[in-house]
Design a protein around this motif. Structure first.
Motif, PDB file in Angstrom:
ATOM      1  N   LEU A  44       0.840  -1.208   0.000  1.00 28.35           N
ATOM      2  CA  LEU A  44       0.000   0.000   0.000  1.00 28.35           C
ATOM      3  C   LEU A  44       0.872   1.253   0.000  1.00 28.35           C
ATOM      4  N   ILE A  45       1.811   1.319   0.927  1.00 19.44           N
ATOM      5  CA  ILE A  45       2.686   2.497   1.031  1.00 19.44           C
ATOM      6  C   ILE A  45       3.564   2.625  -0.205  1.00 19.44           C
ATOM      7  N   ASN A  46       4.105   1.515  -0.673  1.00 17.12           N
ATOM      8  CA  ASN A  46       5.021   1.551  -1.813  1.00 17.12           C
ATOM      9  C   ASN A  46       4.325   2.007  -3.096  1.00 17.12           C
ATOM     10  N   ILE A  47       3.099   1.532  -3.323  1.00 18.55           N
ATOM     11  CA  ILE A  47       2.387   1.959  -4.540  1.00 18.55           C
ATOM     12  C   ILE A  47       1.995   3.431  -4.434  1.00 18.55           C
ATOM     13  N   LEU A  48       1.507   3.854  -3.264  1.00 21.02           N
ATOM     14  CA  LEU A  48       1.173   5.277  -3.099  1.00 21.02           C
ATOM     15  C   LEU A  48       2.398   6.135  -3.373  1.00 21.02           C
ATOM     16  N   TRP A  49       3.524   5.750  -2.835  1.00 21.51           N
ATOM     17  CA  TRP A  49       4.778   6.495  -2.973  1.00 21.51           C
ATOM     18  C   TRP A  49       5.287   6.506  -4.407  1.00 21.51           C
ATOM     19  N   ILE A  55      -5.668   7.850  -2.892  1.00 19.66           N
ATOM     20  CA  ILE A  55      -6.050   6.601  -2.226  1.00 19.66           C
ATOM     21  C   ILE A  55      -7.336   6.033  -2.825  1.00 19.66           C
ATOM     22  N   SER A  56      -8.286   6.891  -3.156  1.00 21.20           N
ATOM     23  CA  SER A  56      -9.547   6.410  -3.744  1.00 21.20           C
ATOM     24  C   SER A  56      -9.296   5.758  -5.107  1.00 21.20           C
ATOM     25  N   GLU A  57      -8.309   6.251  -5.847  1.00 16.89           N
ATOM     26  CA  GLU A  57      -7.954   5.661  -7.142  1.00 16.89           C
ATOM     27  C   GLU A  57      -7.282   4.303  -6.940  1.00 16.89           C
ATOM     28  N   LEU A  58      -6.353   4.253  -5.997  1.00 19.87           N
ATOM     29  CA  LEU A  58      -5.611   3.019  -5.763  1.00 19.87           C
ATOM     30  C   LEU A  58      -6.529   1.894  -5.284  1.00 19.87           C
ATOM     31  N   LEU A  59      -7.491   2.232  -4.449  1.00 15.42           N
ATOM     32  CA  LEU A  59      -8.383   1.205  -3.916  1.00 15.42           C
ATOM     33  C   LEU A  59      -9.311   0.624  -4.979  1.00 15.42           C
ATOM     34  N   LYS A  60      -9.387   1.244  -6.145  1.00 12.89           N
ATOM     35  CA  LYS A  60     -10.203   0.724  -7.257  1.00 12.89           C
ATOM     36  C   LYS A  60      -9.380  -0.111  -8.247  1.00 12.89           C
ATOM     37  N   VAL A  61      -8.057  -0.119  -8.062  1.00 13.62           N
ATOM     38  CA  VAL A  61      -7.189  -0.865  -8.983  1.00 13.62           C
ATOM     39  C   VAL A  61      -7.440  -2.364  -8.844  1.00 13.62           C
ATOM     40  N   LYS A  62      -7.616  -3.013  -9.996  1.00 18.86           N
ATOM     41  CA  LYS A  62      -7.809  -4.457 -10.045  1.00 18.86           C
ATOM     42  C   LYS A  62      -6.544  -5.111 -10.609  1.00 18.86           C
ATOM     43  N   VAL A  63      -6.439  -6.386 -10.416  1.00 14.17           N
ATOM     44  CA  VAL A  63      -5.291  -7.146 -10.923  1.00 14.17           C
ATOM     45  C   VAL A  63      -5.118  -6.897 -12.424  1.00 14.17           C
ATOM     46  N   LYS A  64      -6.218  -6.855 -13.164  1.00 15.93           N
ATOM     47  CA  LYS A  64      -6.135  -6.665 -14.618  1.00 15.93           C
ATOM     48  C   LYS A  64      -5.567  -5.298 -15.002  1.00 15.93           C
ATOM     49  N   ASP A  65      -5.485  -4.365 -14.055  1.00 18.61           N
ATOM     50  CA  ASP A  65      -4.930  -3.036 -14.327  1.00 18.61           C
ATOM     51  C   ASP A  65      -3.405  -3.011 -14.243  1.00 18.61           C
ATOM     52  N   ILE A  66      -2.814  -4.114 -13.852  1.00 21.51           N
ATOM     53  CA  ILE A  66      -1.353  -4.220 -13.761  1.00 21.51           C
ATOM     54  C   ILE A  66      -0.858  -4.899 -15.028  1.00 21.51           C
ATOM     55  N   ASP A  67       0.066  -4.260 -15.725  1.00 20.90           N
ATOM     56  CA  ASP A  67       0.661  -4.841 -16.922  1.00 20.90           C
ATOM     57  C   ASP A  67       2.089  -5.265 -16.578  1.00 20.90           C
ATOM     58  N   PHE A  68       2.266  -6.573 -16.388  1.00 18.71           N
ATOM     59  CA  PHE A  68       3.573  -7.083 -15.972  1.00 18.71           C
ATOM     60  C   PHE A  68       4.579  -7.059 -17.120  1.00 18.71           C
ATOM     61  N   PRO A  92      11.009  -2.067 -11.576  1.00 16.84           N
ATOM     62  CA  PRO A  92      11.023  -3.535 -11.518  1.00 16.84           C
ATOM     63  C   PRO A  92      10.779  -4.088 -10.106  1.00 16.84           C
ATOM     64  N   GLY A  93      11.339  -3.453  -9.088  1.00 19.69           N
ATOM     65  CA  GLY A  93      11.143  -3.932  -7.719  1.00 19.69           C
ATOM     66  C   GLY A  93       9.686  -3.888  -7.299  1.00 19.69           C
ATOM     67  N   LEU A  94       8.987  -2.827  -7.681  1.00 22.23           N
ATOM     68  CA  LEU A  94       7.575  -2.697  -7.316  1.00 22.23           C
ATOM     69  C   LEU A  94       6.709  -3.672  -8.104  1.00 22.23           C
ATOM     70  N   ILE A  95       6.982  -3.838  -9.392  1.00 25.49           N
ATOM     71  CA  ILE A  95       6.165  -4.775 -10.182  1.00 25.49           C
ATOM     72  C   ILE A  95       6.371  -6.192  -9.658  1.00 25.49           C
ATOM     73  N   GLY A  96       7.582  -6.503  -9.208  1.00 27.26           N
ATOM     74  CA  GLY A  96       7.845  -7.813  -8.603  1.00 27.26           C
ATOM     75  C   GLY A  96       7.089  -7.994  -7.296  1.00 27.26           C
ATOM     76  N   GLU A  97       7.078  -6.941  -6.481  1.00 26.24           N
ATOM     77  CA  GLU A  97       6.357  -6.991  -5.204  1.00 26.24           C
ATOM     78  C   GLU A  97       4.862  -7.199  -5.441  1.00 26.24           C
ATOM     79  N   ILE A  98       4.312  -6.519  -6.450  1.00 23.56           N
ATOM     80  CA  ILE A  98       2.896  -6.679  -6.779  1.00 23.56           C
ATOM     81  C   ILE A  98       2.621  -8.116  -7.229  1.00 23.56           C
ATOM     82  N   GLY A  99       3.500  -8.661  -8.061  1.00 24.19           N
ATOM     83  CA  GLY A  99       3.325 -10.031  -8.546  1.00 24.19           C
ATOM     84  C   GLY A  99       3.322 -11.054  -7.427  1.00 24.19           C
ATOM     85  N   VAL A 100       4.248 -10.918  -6.502  1.00 27.66           N
ATOM     86  CA  VAL A 100       4.320 -11.831  -5.351  1.00 27.66           C
ATOM     87  C   VAL A 100       3.066 -11.709  -4.503  1.00 27.66           C
ATOM     88  N   TYR A 101       2.616 -10.473  -4.286  1.00 25.72           N
ATOM     89  CA  TYR A 101       1.418 -10.212  -3.478  1.00 25.72           C
ATOM     90  C   TYR A 101       0.177 -10.845  -4.126  1.00 25.72           C
TER      91      TYR A 101
END
Length: 194
Positions: A44-49, A55-68, A92-101
């Motif tokens: 949460l903190i890492n994506i906001l940063w 925050i209202s935008e981030l809370l609407k993000v779905k898995v399909k909105d991530i392009d690995f 790359p570090g953040l996209i990896g963190e999202i993938g693991v999550y």
């Protein structure tokens, strides 16, 4: 087409506004360190940063909105009348963190990354900021948005690019972050070649 400021007076008003509260990079590092053992809070903190999303935008993000493949995140701009989406590149570090999550939580394409409310997100941020001993007035998700804007300016990102990343409809909203450069412009002068 580049957005324009309609008048010198408008520019003067924009630049005379107070710079919003933000976190420095070492403060962000400290906050992330405090939640390193909690994948949800850390993400949460890492994506906001790293995106400057509201925050209202981030809370609407779905898995399909991530392009690995492209390493980006699609954010729906919620403050505009027209439903617009912006694409923000990810490190790359953040996209990896999202993938693991996503894998660990067995999330599917239509699942939201975070299934909690804005109030819960605010509580998480407040808890971590206070634990770090930082100013309670900055204990708000929006502080990360301002931190992103300031960090992008300090690292030389063009103001129009920052505007697009942040989803501002008016360049004046983005120009406020330029104030952080006012105190030390020596680095830019030293890089000029004559």
């Amino acid at each position: 087409m580049l957005p324009t400021i309609r008048s010198k007076k408008e520019l003067s008003i924009t630049l005379s506004r107070e710079l919003p509260k933000y976190f420095t990079k070492p403060e962000i590092d400290r906050l992330l360190e405090l939640v390193r053992d909690n994948s949800k809070k850390h993400l949460l903190i890492n994506i906001l940063w790293q995106t400057g999303a509201r925050i209202s935008e981030l809370l609407k993000v779905k898995v399909k909105d991530i392009d690995f493949y492209v390493k980006s995140i699609k954010i729906a701009s919620l403050k505009r009348r027209k439903k617009l989406q912006r694409v923000i590149p990810l490190q790359p570090g953040l996209i990896g963190e999202i993938g693991v999550y996503i894998a660990f939580n067995k999330l599917q394409n239509e699942d939201r990354l975070f299934s909690f409310s804005r109030h819960r997100a605010y509580h998480i941020i407040r808890e971590v900021v206070l634990k770090a001993g930082l100013d309670p007035e900055r204990a708000h998700p929006h502080t990360f948005r301002h931190s992103f804007g300031v960090h992008a300016v300090l690292n030389g990102a063009p103001i129009i690019v920052i505007k697009n990343w942040m989803g501002h409809s008016n360049i004046n909203s983005t120009l406020i972050y330029m104030q952080v450069l006012g105190s030390d412009t020596r680095q830019f002068y030293d890089n000029l070649k004559f």
